[in-house]
Design a protein around this motif. Structure first.
Motif, PDB file in Angstrom:
ATOM      1  N   THR A  24      -1.990 -10.897  11.670  1.00 11.07           N
ATOM      2  CA  THR A  24      -1.956  -9.571  11.055  1.00 11.07           C
ATOM      3  C   THR A  24      -1.883  -9.745   9.536  1.00 11.07           C
ATOM      4  O   THR A  24      -1.445 -10.784   9.035  1.00 11.07           O
ATOM      5  CB  THR A  24      -0.732  -8.759  11.526  1.00 11.07           C
ATOM      6  N   TRP A  25      -2.311  -8.712   8.806  1.00 15.49           N
ATOM      7  CA  TRP A  25      -2.216  -8.783   7.343  1.00 15.49           C
ATOM      8  C   TRP A  25      -0.753  -8.779   6.953  1.00 15.49           C
ATOM      9  O   TRP A  25       0.019  -7.920   7.380  1.00 15.49           O
ATOM     10  CB  TRP A  25      -2.941  -7.610   6.681  1.00 15.49           C
ATOM     11  N   GLU A  26      -0.375  -9.750   6.128  1.00 13.58           N
ATOM     12  CA  GLU A  26       1.027  -9.928   5.759  1.00 13.58           C
ATOM     13  C   GLU A  26       1.318  -9.381   4.370  1.00 13.58           C
ATOM     14  O   GLU A  26       2.288  -8.681   4.154  1.00 13.58           O
ATOM     15  CB  GLU A  26       1.365 -11.414   5.834  1.00 13.58           C
ATOM     16  N   SER A  27       0.490  -9.737   3.405  1.00 13.07           N
ATOM     17  CA  SER A  27       0.721  -9.282   2.036  1.00 13.07           C
ATOM     18  C   SER A  27      -0.576  -9.356   1.246  1.00 13.07           C
ATOM     19  O   SER A  27      -1.530 -10.011   1.663  1.00 13.07           O
ATOM     20  CB  SER A  27       1.790 -10.140   1.344  1.00 13.07           C
ATOM     21  N   THR A  28      -0.574  -8.676   0.125  1.00 14.77           N
ATOM     22  CA  THR A  28      -1.725  -8.703  -0.769  1.00 14.77           C
ATOM     23  C   THR A  28      -1.235  -8.984  -2.175  1.00 14.77           C
ATOM     24  O   THR A  28      -0.277  -8.366  -2.644  1.00 14.77           O
ATOM     25  CB  THR A  28      -2.489  -7.359  -0.744  1.00 14.77           C
ATOM     26  N   LEU A  29      -1.890  -9.916  -2.815  1.00 11.71           N
ATOM     27  CA  LEU A  29      -1.614 -10.257  -4.211  1.00 11.71           C
ATOM     28  C   LEU A  29      -2.746  -9.664  -5.034  1.00 11.71           C
ATOM     29  O   LEU A  29      -3.914  -9.768  -4.660  1.00 11.71           O
ATOM     30  CB  LEU A  29      -1.589 -11.781  -4.356  1.00 11.71           C
ATOM     31  N   TYR A  30      -2.404  -9.030  -6.138  1.00 18.92           N
ATOM     32  CA  TYR A  30      -3.396  -8.478  -7.060  1.00 18.92           C
ATOM     33  C   TYR A  30      -3.239  -9.183  -8.390  1.00 18.92           C
ATOM     34  O   TYR A  30      -2.125  -9.401  -8.850  1.00 18.92           O
ATOM     35  CB  TYR A  30      -3.181  -6.976  -7.278  1.00 18.92           C
ATOM     36  N   LYS A  31      -4.359  -9.528  -8.997  1.00 18.83           N
ATOM     37  CA  LYS A  31      -4.322 -10.115 -10.335  1.00 18.83           C
ATOM     38  C   LYS A  31      -5.236  -9.292 -11.217  1.00 18.83           C
ATOM     39  O   LYS A  31      -6.428  -9.145 -10.935  1.00 18.83           O
ATOM     40  CB  LYS A  31      -4.768 -11.572 -10.334  1.00 18.83           C
ATOM     41  N   ILE A  32      -4.671  -8.739 -12.288  1.00 19.51           N
ATOM     42  CA  ILE A  32      -5.460  -7.989 -13.253  1.00 19.51           C
ATOM     43  C   ILE A  32      -6.021  -8.996 -14.248  1.00 19.51           C
ATOM     44  O   ILE A  32      -5.273  -9.743 -14.873  1.00 19.51           O
ATOM     45  CB  ILE A  32      -4.613  -6.892 -13.921  1.00 19.51           C
ATOM     46  N   GLN A  39       0.834  -1.207   0.000  1.00 22.24           N
ATOM     47  CA  GLN A  39       0.000   0.000   0.000  1.00 22.24           C
ATOM     48  C   GLN A  39       0.863   1.250   0.000  1.00 22.24           C
ATOM     49  O   GLN A  39       0.485   2.268  -0.575  1.00 22.24           O
ATOM     50  CB  GLN A  39      -0.958   0.002   1.186  1.00 22.24           C
ATOM     51  N   TRP A  40       2.042   1.164   0.627  1.00 21.00           N
ATOM     52  CA  TRP A  40       2.962   2.307   0.623  1.00 21.00           C
ATOM     53  C   TRP A  40       3.439   2.592  -0.802  1.00 21.00           C
ATOM     54  O   TRP A  40       3.522   3.762  -1.213  1.00 21.00           O
ATOM     55  CB  TRP A  40       4.159   2.059   1.537  1.00 21.00           C
ATOM     56  N   GLN A  41       3.780   1.550  -1.554  1.00 17.98           N
ATOM     57  CA  GLN A  41       4.222   1.743  -2.946  1.00 17.98           C
ATOM     58  C   GLN A  41       3.097   2.335  -3.791  1.00 17.98           C
ATOM     59  O   GLN A  41       3.335   3.248  -4.591  1.00 17.98           O
ATOM     60  CB  GLN A  41       4.682   0.415  -3.556  1.00 17.98           C
ATOM     61  N   ALA A  82      -4.852   5.085  -0.385  1.00 22.54           N
ATOM     62  CA  ALA A  82      -4.505   4.055  -1.372  1.00 22.54           C
ATOM     63  C   ALA A  82      -5.303   2.780  -1.105  1.00 22.54           C
ATOM     64  O   ALA A  82      -5.811   2.147  -2.032  1.00 22.54           O
ATOM     65  CB  ALA A  82      -3.008   3.766  -1.358  1.00 22.54           C
ATOM     66  N   GLY A  83      -5.428   2.405   0.156  1.00 26.30           N
ATOM     67  CA  GLY A  83      -6.207   1.223   0.521  1.00 26.30           C
ATOM     68  C   GLY A  83      -7.657   1.346   0.081  1.00 26.30           C
ATOM     69  O   GLY A  83      -8.245   0.393  -0.448  1.00 26.30           O
ATOM     70  N   ARG A  84      -8.238   2.536   0.278  1.00 27.75           N
ATOM     71  CA  ARG A  84      -9.628   2.757  -0.149  1.00 27.75           C
ATOM     72  C   ARG A  84      -9.753   2.709  -1.669  1.00 27.75           C
ATOM     73  O   ARG A  84     -10.718   2.162  -2.211  1.00 27.75           O
ATOM     74  CB  ARG A  84     -10.145   4.085   0.388  1.00 27.75           C
ATOM     75  N   ARG A  85      -8.772   3.260  -2.354  1.00 25.57           N
ATOM     76  CA  ARG A  85      -8.815   3.247  -3.822  1.00 25.57           C
ATOM     77  C   ARG A  85      -8.706   1.839  -4.378  1.00 25.57           C
ATOM     78  O   ARG A  85      -9.409   1.478  -5.321  1.00 25.57           O
ATOM     79  CB  ARG A  85      -7.692   4.107  -4.391  1.00 25.57           C
ATOM     80  N   VAL A  86      -7.812   1.043  -3.820  1.00 27.21           N
ATOM     81  CA  VAL A  86      -7.666  -0.341  -4.275  1.00 27.21           C
ATOM     82  C   VAL A  86      -8.956  -1.112  -3.995  1.00 27.21           C
ATOM     83  O   VAL A  86      -9.414  -1.888  -4.828  1.00 27.21           O
ATOM     84  CB  VAL A  86      -6.444  -1.017  -3.627  1.00 27.21           C
ATOM     85  N   ALA A  87      -9.550  -0.876  -2.825  1.00 28.61           N
ATOM     86  CA  ALA A  87     -10.813  -1.547  -2.488  1.00 28.61           C
ATOM     87  C   ALA A  87     -11.908  -1.162  -3.488  1.00 28.61           C
ATOM     88  O   ALA A  87     -12.669  -2.024  -3.944  1.00 28.61           O
ATOM     89  CB  ALA A  87     -11.241  -1.200  -1.068  1.00 28.61           C
ATOM     90  N   ALA A  88     -11.973   0.113  -3.858  1.00 29.56           N
ATOM     91  CA  ALA A  88     -12.974   0.563  -4.833  1.00 29.56           C
ATOM     92  C   ALA A  88     -12.745  -0.092  -6.192  1.00 29.56           C
ATOM     93  O   ALA A  88     -13.701  -0.485  -6.872  1.00 29.56           O
ATOM     94  CB  ALA A  88     -12.946   2.084  -4.956  1.00 29.56           C
ATOM     95  N   LEU A  89     -11.488  -0.218  -6.598  1.00 27.04           N
ATOM     96  CA  LEU A  89     -11.177  -0.871  -7.868  1.00 27.04           C
ATOM     97  C   LEU A  89     -11.527  -2.356  -7.802  1.00 27.04           C
ATOM     98  O   LEU A  89     -12.061  -2.920  -8.759  1.00 27.04           O
ATOM     99  CB  LEU A  89      -9.703  -0.681  -8.229  1.00 27.04           C
ATOM    100  N   ALA A  90     -11.265  -2.995  -6.670  1.00 23.88           N
ATOM    101  CA  ALA A  90     -11.584  -4.422  -6.518  1.00 23.88           C
ATOM    102  C   ALA A  90     -13.096  -4.661  -6.541  1.00 23.88           C
ATOM    103  O   ALA A  90     -13.552  -5.703  -7.015  1.00 23.88           O
ATOM    104  CB  ALA A  90     -10.975  -4.958  -5.229  1.00 23.88           C
TER     105      ALA A  90
END
Length: 132
Positions: free
Chosen positions: A113-121, A69-71, A83-91
């Motif tokens: 705790t949340w460790e990582s998130t994988l995104y697949k377009i 999320q920092w990147q 950024a977290g809200r934007r990614v959630a809206a896109l998802a």
């Protein structure tokens, strides 16, 4: 999806300096006229489109990416929480009834705790990467 239905593509180019020996890789995101004519760009809106472009800049040939999320926030010039809200809206967004991206969040096995998130377009996005 045929080439005439392509909406967006991502290409990489690596340059080698013969004088310094350094290499530099550049990523290019190209939008095709069909992305506008199909209504996808207007329907996405500016924030989801920006977020999709940023995620695309991190993805590999398989459509998968792992930016933090920092990147994402730094790439968009916004706060991490935004950024977290934007990614959630896109998802949550659907184009022709289907998601453009999948988001898989992983928890640490011991402390949960949340460790990582994988995104697949996904292919429905019309976004292609490293096409020859």
């Amino acid at each position: 999806m045929t080439d005439t239905q392509r909406l967006v593509s991502v290409e990489s180019q690596t340059e080698y300096s013969v004088t310094s020996g350094a290499t530099e890789t550049r990523i290019f995101v190209k939008f095709y006229v069909e992305a506008v004519r199909s209504g996808m760009i207007a329907d996405l809106g500016p924030e989801r489109l920006q977020t999709l472009i940023v995620l695309a800049s991190y993805m590999g040939a398989d459509g998968i990416c792992y930016p933090t999320q920092w990147q994402i926030a730094n790439s968009l010039g916004i706060k991490r929480e935004t950024a977290g809200r934007r990614v959630a809206a896109l998802a949550e967004y659907r184009w022709k009834g289907q998601p453009l991206i999948l988001r898989e969040r992983k928890r640490h096995p011991q402390n949960k705790t949340w460790e990582s998130t994988l995104y697949k377009i996904l292919p429905i996005s019309g976004l292609r990467i490293f096409d020859k």
